[in-house]
Design a protein around this motif. Structure first.
Motif, PDB file in Angstrom:
ATOM      1  N   LEU A 185      60.457  70.730   4.340  1.00  0.00           N
ATOM      2  CA  LEU A 185      61.552  70.666   5.303  1.00  0.00           C
ATOM      3  C   LEU A 185      61.008  70.573   6.722  1.00  0.00           C
ATOM      4  O   LEU A 185      61.536  69.818   7.557  1.00  0.00           O
ATOM      5  N   LEU A 186      59.944  71.324   7.005  1.00  0.00           N
ATOM      6  CA  LEU A 186      59.330  71.254   8.332  1.00  0.00           C
ATOM      7  C   LEU A 186      58.780  69.861   8.596  1.00  0.00           C
ATOM      8  O   LEU A 186      58.946  69.315   9.697  1.00  0.00           O
ATOM      9  N   LEU A 187      58.144  69.280   7.599  1.00  0.00           N
ATOM     10  CA  LEU A 187      57.634  67.919   7.747  1.00  0.00           C
ATOM     11  C   LEU A 187      58.775  66.957   8.044  1.00  0.00           C
ATOM     12  O   LEU A 187      58.650  66.070   8.899  1.00  0.00           O
ATOM     13  N   ALA A 188      59.898  67.118   7.365  1.00  0.00           N
ATOM     14  CA  ALA A 188      61.057  66.244   7.588  1.00  0.00           C
ATOM     15  C   ALA A 188      61.585  66.390   9.009  1.00  0.00           C
ATOM     16  O   ALA A 188      61.932  65.394   9.663  1.00  0.00           O
ATOM     17  N   PHE A 189      61.655  67.630   9.507  1.00  0.00           N
ATOM     18  CA  PHE A 189      62.107  67.865  10.873  1.00  0.00           C
ATOM     19  C   PHE A 189      61.188  67.165  11.884  1.00  0.00           C
ATOM     20  O   PHE A 189      61.645  66.538  12.841  1.00  0.00           O
ATOM     21  N   ILE A 190      59.891  67.307  11.663  1.00  0.00           N
ATOM     22  CA  ILE A 190      58.933  66.716  12.593  1.00  0.00           C
ATOM     23  C   ILE A 190      59.017  65.192  12.572  1.00  0.00           C
ATOM     24  O   ILE A 190      58.964  64.541  13.616  1.00  0.00           O
TER      25      ILE A 190
ATOM     26  N   ALA B 277      50.211  59.323  28.564  1.00  0.00           N
ATOM     27  CA  ALA B 277      51.046  60.378  27.988  1.00  0.00           C
ATOM     28  C   ALA B 277      51.151  60.247  26.470  1.00  0.00           C
ATOM     29  O   ALA B 277      51.022  61.236  25.731  1.00  0.00           O
ATOM     30  N   ILE B 278      51.388  59.032  25.996  1.00  0.00           N
ATOM     31  CA  ILE B 278      51.518  58.822  24.552  1.00  0.00           C
ATOM     32  C   ILE B 278      50.203  59.136  23.842  1.00  0.00           C
ATOM     33  O   ILE B 278      50.186  59.751  22.771  1.00  0.00           O
ATOM     34  N   THR B 279      49.091  58.718  24.443  1.00  0.00           N
ATOM     35  CA  THR B 279      47.783  58.994  23.833  1.00  0.00           C
ATOM     36  C   THR B 279      47.506  60.491  23.766  1.00  0.00           C
ATOM     37  O   THR B 279      47.003  60.996  22.749  1.00  0.00           O
ATOM     38  N   LEU B 280      47.838  61.204  24.822  1.00  0.00           N
ATOM     39  CA  LEU B 280      47.654  62.656  24.814  1.00  0.00           C
ATOM     40  C   LEU B 280      48.479  63.305  23.709  1.00  0.00           C
ATOM     41  O   LEU B 280      48.009  64.240  23.031  1.00  0.00           O
ATOM     42  N   ASP B 281      49.701  62.819  23.516  1.00  0.00           N
ATOM     43  CA  ASP B 281      50.534  63.339  22.424  1.00  0.00           C
ATOM     44  C   ASP B 281      49.888  63.088  21.066  1.00  0.00           C
ATOM     45  O   ASP B 281      49.815  63.973  20.216  1.00  0.00           O
ATOM     46  N   ARG B 282      49.422  61.861  20.879  1.00  0.00           N
ATOM     47  CA  ARG B 282      48.846  61.491  19.583  1.00  0.00           C
ATOM     48  C   ARG B 282      47.546  62.233  19.308  1.00  0.00           C
ATOM     49  O   ARG B 282      47.189  62.474  18.161  1.00  0.00           O
ATOM     50  N   LEU B 283      46.818  62.612  20.363  1.00  0.00           N
ATOM     51  CA  LEU B 283      45.539  63.299  20.184  1.00  0.00           C
ATOM     52  C   LEU B 283      45.682  64.814  20.079  1.00  0.00           C
ATOM     53  O   LEU B 283      44.725  65.508  19.728  1.00  0.00           O
ATOM     54  N   SER B 284      46.853  65.339  20.365  1.00  0.00           N
ATOM     55  CA  SER B 284      47.056  66.793  20.332  1.00  0.00           C
ATOM     56  C   SER B 284      48.158  67.183  19.365  1.00  0.00           C
ATOM     57  O   SER B 284      47.916  67.820  18.331  1.00  0.00           O
ATOM     58  N   PHE B 285      49.372  66.808  19.675  1.00  0.00           N
ATOM     59  CA  PHE B 285      50.529  67.193  18.875  1.00  0.00           C
ATOM     60  C   PHE B 285      50.385  66.754  17.419  1.00  0.00           C
ATOM     61  O   PHE B 285      50.587  67.543  16.486  1.00  0.00           O
ATOM     62  N   VAL B 286      50.036  65.488  17.205  1.00  0.00           N
ATOM     63  CA  VAL B 286      49.997  64.932  15.852  1.00  0.00           C
ATOM     64  C   VAL B 286      48.948  65.611  14.964  1.00  0.00           C
ATOM     65  O   VAL B 286      49.271  66.095  13.877  1.00  0.00           O
ATOM     66  N   PRO B 287      47.673  65.681  15.376  1.00  0.00           N
ATOM     67  CA  PRO B 287      46.680  66.326  14.487  1.00  0.00           C
ATOM     68  C   PRO B 287      46.928  67.815  14.292  1.00  0.00           C
ATOM     69  O   PRO B 287      46.696  68.341  13.193  1.00  0.00           O
ATOM     70  N   LEU B 288      47.415  68.504  15.335  1.00  0.00           N
ATOM     71  CA  LEU B 288      47.682  69.932  15.193  1.00  0.00           C
ATOM     72  C   LEU B 288      48.858  70.174  14.245  1.00  0.00           C
ATOM     73  O   LEU B 288      48.873  71.157  13.498  1.00  0.00           O
ATOM     74  N   MET B 289      49.824  69.294  14.285  1.00  0.00           N
ATOM     75  CA  MET B 289      50.935  69.387  13.341  1.00  0.00           C
ATOM     76  C   MET B 289      50.428  69.228  11.913  1.00  0.00           C
ATOM     77  O   MET B 289      50.787  69.993  11.013  1.00  0.00           O
TER      78      MET B 289
ATOM     79  N   LEU C  10      46.569  80.791   9.755  1.00  0.00           N
ATOM     80  CA  LEU C  10      47.767  79.965   9.934  1.00  0.00           C
ATOM     81  C   LEU C  10      48.447  80.269  11.261  1.00  0.00           C
ATOM     82  O   LEU C  10      48.951  79.365  11.930  1.00  0.00           O
ATOM     83  N   ARG C  11      48.452  81.534  11.641  1.00  0.00           N
ATOM     84  CA  ARG C  11      49.053  81.908  12.937  1.00  0.00           C
ATOM     85  C   ARG C  11      48.351  81.192  14.095  1.00  0.00           C
ATOM     86  O   ARG C  11      48.992  80.732  15.038  1.00  0.00           O
ATOM     87  N   LEU C  12      47.037  81.100  14.022  1.00  0.00           N
ATOM     88  CA  LEU C  12      46.278  80.459  15.093  1.00  0.00           C
ATOM     89  C   LEU C  12      46.571  78.962  15.150  1.00  0.00           C
ATOM     90  O   LEU C  12      46.737  78.391  16.235  1.00  0.00           O
ATOM     91  N   TRP C  13      46.619  78.314  13.996  1.00  0.00           N
ATOM     92  CA  TRP C  13      46.933  76.885  13.979  1.00  0.00           C
ATOM     93  C   TRP C  13      48.342  76.623  14.483  1.00  0.00           C
ATOM     94  O   TRP C  13      48.586  75.679  15.238  1.00  0.00           O
ATOM     95  N   ALA C  14      49.280  77.470  14.065  1.00  0.00           N
ATOM     96  CA  ALA C  14      50.659  77.304  14.522  1.00  0.00           C
ATOM     97  C   ALA C  14      50.774  77.530  16.028  1.00  0.00           C
ATOM     98  O   ALA C  14      51.532  76.828  16.708  1.00  0.00           O
TER      99      ALA C  14
END
Length: 365
Positions: free
Chosen positions: A184-189, A85-97, A48-52
């Protein structure tokens, strides 16, 4: 555009850079340290630490490429800049979250490949829109992102409910295993995503998004470091060759209740099954057939022990506190005891003690 406003606002530049730095430092902390920032008594899951850490790195990278693309590159081609920029966000931030949230649930290793498959359409939309210079890119991605977000939210809530049942069926103590923080974390995101998505050039909204990002970073660190690795430690078997499911009630009474095995903190279903000489399947089925969970059974035994300690203390006139008796009864914290006591007796500890005192006075009279 808000980027131009932000460049003229020194406070926004400082906040933007500060969030980026905080993301990097938090990522490095999770990757390269072995201690625990919040408490030394908890060993969080390494996986979990690595994914976070990867999730936090994606936040920092998102800030970097938005800044570079917006300030130094493609200044005269806003559409191309936004698509990239938006595509990079969707391909990194979203799946890692999504992966980080799923890895917070330790009842099983849920497959992550569907997440990778789900974001492929975003990449395809970006390629087509870049090739055709289609200015409807953001609308297409927005609709698909909403569909993806709703689907994942529904799936995640179901997974959390499943995880909650698993915890109640296998663990006596739920301290450091709570599930509401994940929701709660999901709600924040989701909140920060809405803030970004609805940002039509409003710098105030961008300020709010940055502040919420700080909250998410801190919350991720806190959640990861306060989530105990669930690896049951075996305890010594007291008896052997009692694997029949027919006499489990007798075994529990003899080897758990009379020997007060329920006082052992962090006692798991597997440990108790080994201690009484059966297996976890038989024991779990026994609780299910009686309409209770393992957590319910252990907490009830602890509450009965608390009541016994209370009456003993009153009879001998020994000084005591409800908190001290709760800890002696096997509860990890008074808050956990208080919640369990109210659930089982439909009254608070104070109300119950007051009634017991009244009964004692009436008996004396």
């Amino acid at each position: 555009m808000y980027e131009q406003q932000g460049l003229q606002d020194i406070f926004f530049i400082m906040l933007y850079g500060g969030v980026t730095l905080l993301s990097v430092l938090s990522c490095c902390y999770l990757l390269f340290t072995h201690g625990n920032l919040f408490t030394s008594s908890i060993t969080p899951p390494r996986n979990l630490r690595l994914w976070a850490a990867a999730f936090l790195a994606s936040i920092a990278l998102s800030h970097v490429w938005w800044y570079l693309l917006g300030i130094y590159y493609l200044q005269n081609d806003i559409l191309t800049r936004n698509i990239i920029a938006i595509t990079l966000d969707r391909l990194s931030f979203v799946p890692l979250m999504m992966c980080t949230l799923l890895r917070m649930l330790q009842d099983r290793k849920r497959p992550l490949w569907p997440i990778a498959v789900a974001i492929i359409p975003i990449l395809l939309i970006a390629i087509v829109c870049l090739a055709t210079h289609n200015d409807h890119y953001e609308m297409y991605v927005e609709y698909y992102s909403i569909l993806l977000g709703v689907s994942f939210t529904v799936y995640y809530v179901l997974c959390v409910l499943q995880y909650s049942r698993w915890l109640s069926e296998n663990y006596a103590d739920l301290n450091h295993k709570e599930i509401w923080q994940s929701l709660l974390l999901l709600a924040f995101i989701l909140f920060i995503y809405i803030a970004y998505a609805s940002n039509g050039g409003d710098l105030v909204t961008e300020y709010l998004a940055q502040i919420n990002t700080i909250i998410i970073i801190i919350f991720v660190l806190w959640r990861v470091e306060n989530l105990q690795q669930l690896t049951p430690t075996p305890i010594e078997e007291k008896t052997k060759n009692r694997t029949s499911p027919m006499n489990i009630g007798e075994l529990l009474e003899k080897y758990c209740e009379k020997e007060k095995l329920y006082l052992q903190r962090d006692l798991t279903l597997q440990q108790l099954a080994s201690a009484i000489g059966t297996n976890r399947t038989y024991l779990g089925n026994h609780f299910a057939q009686n309409g209770i969970t393992y957590n319910h059974y252990i907490n009830w035994q602890r509450i009965l022990h608390f009541i016994e300690l209370y009456h003993n203390a009153k009879e001998t006139n020994e000084p005591f506190t409800a908190k001290a008796l709760a800890i002696q009864s096997g509860f990890n914290s008074y808050a956990t005891f208080y919640s369990a006591f109210k659930k089982f007796t439909n009254q608070t500890v104070t109300e119950w003690m007051k009634k017991e005192e009244e009964k004692t006075q009436e008996t004396k009279v």
